[in-house]
Design a protein around this motif. Structure first.
Motif, PDB file in Angstrom:
ATOM      1  N   GLU A   1      20.823   0.489  24.273  1.00  8.58           N
ATOM      2  CA  GLU A   1      21.776   0.494  25.380  1.00  8.58           C
ATOM      3  C   GLU A   1      21.119  -0.150  26.602  1.00  8.58           C
ATOM      4  OE1 GLU A   1      24.586   3.621  27.915  1.00  8.58           O
ATOM      5  OE2 GLU A   1      23.391   4.334  26.218  1.00  8.58           O
TER       6      GLU A   1
ATOM      7  N   THR B   1      27.086  -7.544  33.021  1.00 14.66           N
ATOM      8  CA  THR B   1      25.950  -8.406  32.680  1.00 14.66           C
ATOM      9  C   THR B   1      25.357  -9.173  33.857  1.00 14.66           C
ATOM     10  OG1 THR B   1      27.377 -10.319  32.227  1.00 14.66           O
ATOM     11  CG2 THR B   1      26.960  -8.787  30.392  1.00 14.66           C
TER      12      THR B   1
ATOM     13  N   ASN C   1      22.848  -0.928  29.583  1.00 14.13           N
ATOM     14  CA  ASN C   1      23.383  -0.173  30.715  1.00 14.13           C
ATOM     15  C   ASN C   1      24.598   0.607  30.228  1.00 14.13           C
ATOM     16  OD1 ASN C   1      25.676  -1.974  30.826  1.00 14.13           O
ATOM     17  ND2 ASN C   1      24.399  -3.428  31.966  1.00 14.13           N
ATOM     18  N   ASP C   2      25.329   1.222  31.130  1.00 17.26           N
ATOM     19  CA  ASP C   2      26.459   2.060  30.727  1.00 17.26           C
ATOM     20  C   ASP C   2      27.528   1.286  29.972  1.00 17.26           C
ATOM     21  OD1 ASP C   2      25.294   4.229  31.900  1.00 17.26           O
ATOM     22  OD2 ASP C   2      26.480   4.134  33.754  1.00 17.26           O
TER      23      ASP C   2
END
Length: 415
Positions: free
Chosen positions: A311, A198, A313-314
């Motif tokens: 989503e 984050t 990020n991953d």
């Protein structure tokens, strides 16, 4: 040799990372140097179910150097480092079945593949391998080890129910494991995972930590060190009292849910954060789990209130709720320090895996004569590892004089 990894081309990168970890794990390396000539594990088959990290790679090298034949699998669908898995297959030549992002079926298929070795000793983290071993009659098994609190709880429950078929050494319960791995390791790496996922500023935030065991203490201490206002939730009055006297706020989850900015579960239990808590949370609340299984944060409880998922990020999923607020879940609610970061620092895993190695050695030699119980690590082993770690850091400590020993062991001297 049979194996299943994501991509063998990643092996060189994985080898470099294992080499890095090895340079920071002097106790385990010293054990390797001690036993690589005598090879006390020659002829011993060992099946491991641990997070496939660079530190695990050093343990694998050490077991192999001592003569063990190895098979391996991951113990969490999101914790495998694919480059390390590739190196263990290509460079170490072990039967490894692991890749990041497997389905539940693939996860258990990998465990069953590792079991084909017909191991004399199992190494487990969470007890999934041990439980699967018990579903078929163990053949050559002499004993096993368990790395984490959740697994030890499961295995003690099996023992209480009379279902444990072979001896287990609770590596997790060694002081040089849980007092260091859980506090200093998870404390640092859990926050590392949250920050990587984050890039949020922890300072000034209300960080809610569910559970004040060893992991909770570590996360609380480091969150406070980064400037957070720490709020602890607990069900154990003694643990709650410790948290309060350590300077943290203590509240019920239904109250903490209203004011928390970041939530970290560390209990090893299920349904710690549920739908009613999620409904009360601020817009933008971040949820992370530092317990072994992804059951502490109720994902169905989030999804039942969700109108849209995105989503970010991953590692981070945004859930837009019916009440107009958003919450963010890191790593699918799985171990945040491994799902979104690299796990514990090598220096901490040095002691944990030194305990693992010595426990495997004991089971290989004595397992057939041990009753099917959960055993603690010997105090002498704990102290031996702690002293070796101190020596590797250039630290010297005092020792008792004969007179002091006699005083501590006797009762004749009074006021």
């Amino acid at each position: 040799m049979e194996f299943r990894v994501k991509d063998l081309a990643l092996a060189e990168e994985g080898k470099n990372r294992i080499d890095w970890a090895e340079a920071h794990m002097p106790v385990l390396v010293a054990l390797r140097q001690k036993y690589e000539k005598t090879k006390p594990l020659k002829g011993i088959r060992v099946a491991g179910c641990l997070h496939v990290t660079k530190e695990t790679g050093v343990l694998v090298r050490t077991l192999k150097a001592a003569g063990a034949e190895l098979s391996w699998c991951g113990c969490n669908p999101l914790s495998t480092q694919d480059d390390v898995a590739a190196s263990l297959a290509k460079d170490e030549g072990i039967a490894i079945f692991a890749s990041r992002g497997v389905t539940s079926k693939e996860y258990y298929d990998d465990i069953h593949s590792a079991m084909k070795l017909d191991p004399h000793v199992t190494i487990d983290d969470g007890a999934d391998l041990t439980v699967e071993m018990h579903k078929g009659m163990p053949k050559s098994i002499r004993g096993g080890t368990e790395e984490t609190t959740t697994g030890v709880i499961r295995l003690r429950a099996m023992q209480k129910a009379g279902k444990l078929a072979y001896p287990i050494i609770a590596v997790n319960d060694a002081e040089t494991k849980h007092d260091f791995d859980n506090i200093y390791g998870t404390g640092q790496s859990a926050l590392d995972g949250i920050i990587r996922a984050t890039n949020i500023l922890v300072s000034g935030k209300n960080v809610v930590i569910a559970g004040y065991g060893h992991v909770g203490k570590g996360v609380a201490r480091r969150a406070a060190g980064l400037g957070a206002n720490v709020i602890v939730t607990e069900v154990d009055p003694i643990a709650a009292l410790k948290a309060k006297l350590d300077g943290y706020s203590v509240a019920k989850m239904n109250k903490a849910a209203e004011i928390g900015d970041i939530f970290v579960t560390t209990t090893g239990c299920k349904d710690v954060i549920v739908d009613r808590d999620i409904a009360k949370m601020k817009d933008g609340a971040i949820l992370a789990n530092a317990g072994h299984f992804n059951v502490e944060i109720s994902i169905p409880g989030i999804e039942s209130q969700t109108v849209q998922k995105k989503e970010i990020n991953d590692h981070t999923m945004q859930y837009s709720l019916k009440n107009g607020k958003r919450v963010y879940l890191i790593g699918e609610g799985r171990l945040v320090n491994l799902a979104a970061a690299e796990g514990h620092p090598s220096e901490v895993m040095d002691m944990s895996f030194a305990n693992q190695f010595l426990a495997v050695l004991k089971l290989a030699q004595q397992g057939q004569t041990m009753k099917p119980l959960v055993y603690n690590i010997d105090k002498a082993q704990d102290q031996e590892i702690a002293l070796a770690k101190l020596q590797s850091m250039g630290v010297e400590i005092d020792s008792l004089t004969p007179a002091q020993k006699a005083y501590l062991e006797g009762f004749a001297e009074g006021t």
